[in-house]
Design an enzyme around this catalytic site. Structure first.
Site, mmCIF file in Angstrom:
data_model
loop_
_atom_site.group_PDB
_atom_site.id
_atom_site.type_symbol
_atom_site.label_atom_id
_atom_site.label_comp_id
_atom_site.label_asym_id
_atom_site.label_seq_id
_atom_site.Cartn_x
_atom_site.Cartn_y
_atom_site.Cartn_z
ATOM 1 N N SER A 2 0.872 -1.175 0.000
ATOM 2 C CA SER A 2 0.000 0.000 0.000
ATOM 3 C C SER A 2 0.909 1.224 0.000
ATOM 4 C CB SER A 2 -0.929 -0.005 1.218
ATOM 5 O OG SER A 2 -0.194 -0.199 2.402
ATOM 6 N N GLU A 29 1.274 5.455 0.874
ATOM 7 C CA GLU A 29 0.702 6.593 1.605
ATOM 8 C C GLU A 29 1.088 7.911 0.929
ATOM 9 O OE1 GLU A 29 0.771 6.469 5.945
ATOM 10 O OE2 GLU A 29 1.545 8.522 5.910
ATOM 11 N N ASP A 64 -1.291 14.283 16.659
ATOM 12 C CA ASP A 64 -0.342 15.000 17.514
ATOM 13 C C ASP A 64 -0.964 16.304 17.991
ATOM 14 O OD1 ASP A 64 1.980 13.346 17.608
ATOM 15 O OD2 ASP A 64 2.214 13.733 15.461
ATOM 16 N N PHE A 114 13.036 14.458 11.977
ATOM 17 C CA PHE A 114 11.672 14.004 12.248
ATOM 18 C C PHE A 114 11.678 12.752 13.125
ATOM 19 C CE2 PHE A 114 7.797 11.695 10.904
ATOM 20 C CZ PHE A 114 6.881 12.612 11.408
ATOM 21 N N HIS A 156 3.742 -1.206 3.758
ATOM 22 C CA HIS A 156 3.122 0.101 3.554
ATOM 23 C C HIS A 156 4.261 1.088 3.299
ATOM 24 C CE1 HIS A 156 -0.016 3.190 4.144
ATOM 25 N NE2 HIS A 156 0.875 3.878 4.849
HETATM 26 P P1 FAD Z 1 -2.687 6.357 20.101
HETATM 27 O O1 FAD Z 1 -2.439 4.994 19.591
HETATM 28 O O2 FAD Z 1 -4.056 6.714 20.516
HETATM 29 O O3 FAD Z 1 -1.718 6.618 21.312
HETATM 30 C C1 FAD Z 1 -0.310 6.465 21.122
HETATM 31 C C2 FAD Z 1 0.334 6.021 22.420
HETATM 32 O O4 FAD Z 1 0.286 7.079 23.371
HETATM 33 C C3 FAD Z 1 -0.395 4.845 23.012
HETATM 34 O O5 FAD Z 1 0.312 3.688 22.754
HETATM 35 C C4 FAD Z 1 -0.523 5.159 24.476
HETATM 36 O O6 FAD Z 1 0.295 4.289 25.223
HETATM 37 C C5 FAD Z 1 -0.087 6.582 24.613
HETATM 38 N N1 FAD Z 1 -1.222 7.375 25.067
HETATM 39 C C6 FAD Z 1 -2.308 7.767 24.345
HETATM 40 N N2 FAD Z 1 -3.143 8.478 25.106
HETATM 41 C C7 FAD Z 1 -2.568 8.542 26.315
HETATM 42 C C8 FAD Z 1 -2.913 9.144 27.524
HETATM 43 N N3 FAD Z 1 -4.061 9.840 27.660
HETATM 44 N N4 FAD Z 1 -2.079 9.003 28.579
HETATM 45 C C9 FAD Z 1 -0.930 8.299 28.453
HETATM 46 N N5 FAD Z 1 -0.529 7.719 27.323
HETATM 47 C C10 FAD Z 1 -1.336 7.833 26.286
HETATM 48 N N6 FAD Z 1 -0.670 12.018 12.318
HETATM 49 C C11 FAD Z 1 -1.495 12.919 11.709
HETATM 50 O O7 FAD Z 1 -1.702 14.026 12.226
HETATM 51 N N7 FAD Z 1 -2.122 12.628 10.522
HETATM 52 C C12 FAD Z 1 -1.976 11.430 9.910
HETATM 53 O O8 FAD Z 1 -2.556 11.195 8.845
HETATM 54 C C13 FAD Z 1 -1.114 10.459 10.522
HETATM 55 N N8 FAD Z 1 -0.929 9.223 9.960
HETATM 56 C C14 FAD Z 1 -0.171 8.285 10.617
HETATM 57 C C15 FAD Z 1 -0.078 6.998 10.076
HETATM 58 C C16 FAD Z 1 0.665 6.010 10.718
HETATM 59 C C17 FAD Z 1 0.746 4.636 10.120
HETATM 60 C C18 FAD Z 1 1.357 6.319 11.939
HETATM 61 C C19 FAD Z 1 2.189 5.271 12.634
HETATM 62 C C20 FAD Z 1 1.264 7.601 12.489
HETATM 63 C C21 FAD Z 1 0.495 8.589 11.846
HETATM 64 N N9 FAD Z 1 0.358 9.869 12.378
HETATM 65 C C22 FAD Z 1 -0.464 10.798 11.759
HETATM 66 C C23 FAD Z 1 1.088 10.253 13.601
HETATM 67 C C24 FAD Z 1 0.242 10.038 14.872
HETATM 68 O O9 FAD Z 1 -0.843 10.915 14.846
HETATM 69 C C25 FAD Z 1 1.143 10.297 16.077
HETATM 70 O O10 FAD Z 1 2.120 9.304 16.199
HETATM 71 C C26 FAD Z 1 0.411 10.520 17.391
HETATM 72 O O11 FAD Z 1 1.351 11.020 18.350
HETATM 73 C C27 FAD Z 1 -0.225 9.311 18.008
HETATM 74 O O12 FAD Z 1 -1.353 8.898 17.335
HETATM 75 P P2 FAD Z 1 -1.857 7.368 17.532
HETATM 76 O O13 FAD Z 1 -3.118 7.154 16.838
HETATM 77 O O14 FAD Z 1 -0.736 6.462 17.257
HETATM 78 O O15 FAD Z 1 -2.150 7.449 19.121
#
Ligand code: FAD
Length: 300
Positions: free
Chosen positions: A19, A21, A113, A223, A273
């Protein structure tokens, strides 16, 4: 002669799934580059292509426009990234419904983020979804969509430890995630150890390696530091002195990505990916190496 490394795959002869991105372009020039990239990669028949969502939902319109154009003008299946940042649950739900109305059936669900940038403390919107697990549940409540989520072979920088990190992944799977895509990494041993940890935690969805071909080492190194991905000294060493030599930089980048991907294939990985950065060349070359080629050429 067949590449002996490919024939060591468990299902030798089976097709490797890929895939790609993309990020939504900001300018006309970037838009043209993206479409050149899409046109070049489409014949490789990726399982899907995904379009990122900007920090703080800032690219919502552009993400939708890019996804819409992919749906209208290509045979590709787009996955829309979506984050929880700075939005109420109702707003996020409306975005999910809008994408669904366009014909999107796949999402990449992310917390996102902080608006202040990577590294700042994340504060969920008071009426918003708090993390990737809650967003996954919301998407699945709205429809029977395929939901991919993030995974972190070196753990997310905010996670206290691997157990906390993998617990979040488990919550996402329990809420309906069907695939995880990893943050980029350069050390395959880290990925393998992470997958072992995940399986020991009773998580069996595919953990698809996210591969970042290094188009610009200085940018990637900066980064990586912010998002908790480690750049091994040997990778840095290979780019030393190439700042003003883009041609050699590109050759070195393709050698590194090729080595990484072929080694993962040898370890049994069958799905990749690619973080393309809207550029086709490195992703296309690596796909060629692992036998993912334009369908017409393969059939000939
Ligand atoms: P989550 O999985 O919800 O949390 C990440 C980790 O933080 C968890 O494992 C948890 O242990 C910890 N955590 C979460 N909440 C809490 C809390 N309240 N207290 C303590 N610990 C906590 N960013 C963008 O803006 N746009 C995108 O399109 C985008 N695409 C991405 C695609 C991929 C494949 C990846 C790997 C990252 C992408 N990101 C993107 C970056 C991502 O948004 C960041 O890494 C962000 O910091 C975490 O998002 P997540 O969904 O992984 O978080």
């Amino acid at each position: 002669m067949a590449d002996p490394r490919l024939s060591r795959r468990p299902d030798a002869g089976g097709r490797i799934n890929v895939s790609f991105e993309f990020f939504p372009p900001k300018t006309d020039e970037m838009e043209s580059r993206l479409w050149e990239t899409v046109t070049r990669l489409e014949p490789l028949s990726p399982a899907y292509v995904s379009v990122t969502y900007g920090a703080g939902g800032s690219t919502r319109e552009r993400t939708a426009r890019t996804v819409g154009r992919i749906l209208r003008e290509t045979a590709l299946k787009p996955a829309a990234h979506l984050t929880c940042v700075d939005a109420t649950r109702a707003e996020v739900d409306a975005v999910i419904r809008d994408f669904a109305a366009m014909g999107v059936s796949r999402f990449v669900a992310l917390r996102g983020d902080p608006v202040a940038g990577v590294g700042a403390a994340y504060r969920p919107h008071l009426d918003g979804y708090s993390n990737g697990a809650e967003l996954t549940a919301a998407i699945r409540r709205i429809g029977d969509f395929e939901v991919s989520v993030s995974a972190y072979p070196e753990k997310h920088p905010e996670s206290a430890d691997f157990a906390t990190d993998i617990d979040m992944l488990k919550r996402k799977v329990d809420n309906g995630a069907t695939r995880a895509i990893t943050q980029f990494f350069f050390d395959n041993d880290l990925y393998e150890r992470y997958v072992e940890r995940v399986r020991r935690a009773g998580i069996y969805i595919p953990i698809v390696p996210g591969i970042l071909p290094i188009h610009n080492f200085r940018q990637v190194a900066g980064f990586a530091g912010r998002c908790g991905a480690h750049v091994p000294a040997w990778v840095a060493g290979r780019f030393e002195g190439l700042e003003e030599d883009p041609q050699t930089h590109a050759l070195v980048a393709s050698a590194i990505a090729a080595e990484q991907v072929l080694d993962l294939v040898e370890r049994g990985v069958e799905e990749f990916h690619f973080y393309t950065m809207n550029r086709a060349d490195l992703a296309f070359a690596i796909c060629h190496l692992i036998g993912v080629r334009p369908q017409t050429a393969a059939a000939a």
